[in-house]
Design a protein around this motif. Sequence first.
Motif, short mmCIF file in Angstrom:
data_model
loop_
_atom_site.label_atom_id
_atom_site.label_comp_id
_atom_site.label_asym_id
_atom_site.label_seq_id
_atom_site.Cartn_x
_atom_site.Cartn_y
_atom_site.Cartn_z
N GLN A 10 0.83 -1.19 0.00
CA GLN A 10 0.00 0.00 0.00
C GLN A 10 0.87 1.25 0.00
O GLN A 10 1.89 1.29 0.69
N ILE A 11 0.46 2.22 -0.77
CA ILE A 11 1.18 3.50 -0.79
C ILE A 11 0.17 4.64 -0.62
O ILE A 11 -1.00 4.52 -1.00
N TYR A 12 0.65 5.73 -0.04
CA TYR A 12 -0.20 6.90 0.16
C TYR A 12 -0.28 7.67 -1.14
O TYR A 12 0.73 8.05 -1.73
N ASN A 13 -1.52 7.91 -1.59
CA ASN A 13 -1.76 8.64 -2.83
C ASN A 13 -2.12 10.08 -2.49
O ASN A 13 -3.16 10.34 -1.86
N SER A 14 -1.28 11.01 -2.89
CA SER A 14 -1.54 12.42 -2.60
C SER A 14 -2.81 12.93 -3.27
O SER A 14 -3.39 13.92 -2.83
N MET A 15 -3.24 12.26 -4.33
CA MET A 15 -4.45 12.69 -5.02
C MET A 15 -5.70 12.37 -4.19
O MET A 15 -6.59 13.21 -4.04
N GLN A 18 -5.12 9.26 0.83
CA GLN A 18 -5.24 8.04 1.63
C GLN A 18 -4.31 6.96 1.09
O GLN A 18 -3.85 7.05 -0.05
N LYS A 19 -4.06 5.96 1.93
CA LYS A 19 -3.26 4.82 1.48
C LYS A 19 -4.14 3.91 0.63
O LYS A 19 -5.30 3.67 0.95
N GLU A 20 -3.54 3.39 -0.44
CA GLU A 20 -4.26 2.53 -1.37
C GLU A 20 -3.43 1.31 -1.73
O GLU A 20 -2.20 1.37 -1.76
N LYS A 21 -4.12 0.22 -1.99
CA LYS A 21 -3.43 -0.97 -2.48
C LYS A 21 -2.83 -0.65 -3.84
O LYS A 21 -3.47 -0.04 -4.70
N PHE A 22 -1.59 -1.07 -4.04
CA PHE A 22 -0.92 -0.78 -5.30
C PHE A 22 -1.30 -1.80 -6.36
O PHE A 22 -1.09 -3.00 -6.21
N ASN A 23 -1.87 -1.29 -7.43
CA ASN A 23 -2.24 -2.11 -8.60
C ASN A 23 -1.72 -1.41 -9.84
O ASN A 23 -2.29 -0.38 -10.26
N PRO A 24 -0.66 -1.91 -10.44
CA PRO A 24 -0.12 -1.25 -11.63
C PRO A 24 -1.05 -1.38 -12.83
O PRO A 24 -1.90 -2.27 -12.89
N VAL A 25 -0.90 -0.48 -13.78
CA VAL A 25 -1.70 -0.49 -15.00
C VAL A 25 -1.51 -1.80 -15.74
O VAL A 25 -2.48 -2.43 -16.19
N VAL A 26 -0.26 -2.22 -15.87
CA VAL A 26 0.07 -3.49 -16.53
C VAL A 26 0.56 -4.46 -15.45
O VAL A 26 1.56 -4.18 -14.80
N ASP A 228 1.94 4.63 -13.81
CA ASP A 228 1.59 4.25 -12.44
C ASP A 228 1.89 5.29 -11.37
O ASP A 228 1.01 5.67 -10.61
N ILE A 229 3.15 5.74 -11.29
CA ILE A 229 3.59 6.55 -10.15
C ILE A 229 4.28 7.82 -10.64
O ILE A 229 5.15 7.77 -11.51
N HIS A 230 3.90 8.94 -10.06
CA HIS A 230 4.63 10.19 -10.27
C HIS A 230 5.04 10.70 -8.90
O HIS A 230 4.21 10.82 -8.00
N ILE A 257 -2.48 9.39 -14.21
CA ILE A 257 -1.42 8.85 -13.36
C ILE A 257 -2.11 8.26 -12.14
O ILE A 257 -2.89 8.93 -11.47
N SER A 258 -1.84 6.99 -11.85
CA SER A 258 -2.57 6.27 -10.82
C SER A 258 -2.24 6.75 -9.41
O SER A 258 -3.13 6.89 -8.57
#
Length: 556
Positions: A10-15, A18-26, A228-230, A257-258
């Motif tokens: 899980q990573i914190y998404n500034s958008m 909150q923390k979210e489970k990481f799921n990449p596009v691919v 995925d990540i910026h 950008i996810s």
Amino acid sequence: MAEAREFEFQIYNSMTKQKEKFNPVVPGKVSMYVCGVTSYDFSHIGHARAYVAFDVLFRYLKHLGYEVKYVRNFTDVDDKIIKRANELGEDPLALSGRFCQEFLVDMADLQCLPPNEQPRVSDHMDQIRDMIEKIISNNCAYAVDGDVYFSVDNFPNYGRLSGRKLEDNRAGERIAIDSRKRNPADFALWKAAKPGEISWESPWGPGRPGWHIECSAMSAAYLTETFDIHGGGMDLIFPHHENEIAQSCAACPNSNISYWMHNGFVTANDEKMSKSVGNFFTIREVTKLYHPLALRHFLMGTHYRSPVNYSIGQIEISSEAVFYIYQTLEDCESAISQFQEGSQKDGAVSSGKKYPVTDDAKKCIKNLQSHFEEKMSDDLHTPSILNAALQDALRLLNKILSLLKKKLQKPQKLSNIQSLIELEKEVRDVLDVLGLLSRSTYTEVLTQLKEKALKRAEISEEDILQRIEERALARKNKNFKLGDQIRSDLTCKGIALMDVGNETIWRPCVPVEPSAGVEEKQGGPAISSDGQLQGPPNTSDSQQQEVPRSADAVKS
């Protein structure tokens, strides 16, 4: 991808805040862009904080089994670069190119892995001009006298990352107030060339890109419009990243950008460290006196999203922590090597037989693996790893090393050796993902740490050896007060004397103010005869206590 794991990353998404489970596009692949430095000077430790944080992310994603494409740019065309070049009478691109290389030296010193791509603005003018043309064609930008501005009024979602309302926005850093703008918050995509400035041709006349458009263009060029990540520092949320989102979406409505990730500031006296304020320390200034691994350890000792206040006291503690880690690893390497050499005769090693590890080692290895995965998967919580399970593992390694010095039955000795080998490997694996495992040998790192300590203390090793001799003579003459004073004086300079058998050795330690009592002047806790870590050692020569050389633990 690697096998299913106990803990979801899980990573914190500034958008979304909150923390979210990481799921990449691919599935199985990660695309990641991090804003790089503006290369007009040596980088400071605020930059180090950002790039160490995202290096940890890069390493952990690779550890999880992802194929990662990591892009980090260089801003080599900018007002500050032009200003500095003019002051020095140097070509702007030559100056920026020089500091790009200096930055890479700093990153290598800090054990940051090189990104897959490191594009420079000056090499991507075609992509930048093409994106600006798309934004204009989509009615989100306008040209005025050779300048091109983004129209925030024509982009309804402007402000969704920072949470700012349009009426609250004002010109940000690097955005000059211009009466020709339709809205004061409009920002430059292209700047018309001024006399004597470096420039490139464009449909709007000669000029150069605005600050924000470069990252939108280069991230799209290397990672497509959806990735995925910026990442970047929290100071980039507004205006830089807010403007990136606006530009990218205005040029390509499907742009997305996810996860947006931002690291906290480095402060000095609780004020944000920055070149504009003038309260910064360059990476070089710090690593002149402290090992780069100590700086990396210090930066990871605070969660990446929290502010970290730079202080000499804290980096001294990190320096001592790194010494403790490497002294332990060197002692393990020596013990294993000695055992293997001695075992060649009876075939204990060549037979390939593996002996069972001790119950303590099994428990410690399992705890280290589980704790590491749990804390790293929880938005990269590095402080918990440095100060908990890793310390337990280092303590047990020292306990095993102490046991191996005793007379043990062969099965017990072989079991402890196997425990040492397997636990040491787990520790190395953790250090590797954290970027704390140097490419140099353990001995080389220890030597470098000692050389830095000598420089900080403004003393030579010959001076220390002379003081050791003076102390030995004082002890021989029962003048323990003088012996205590010699040890105390050196400890105040960050040099600890340690009695190992009949020998006295020295090692770096955290300096202690002269006002402290003699018994408080030695570094961390000592190890008892059975190898267990105890409380602070009695350093009084009148007690003549021996302290194993890996005795100091990391202070949290």
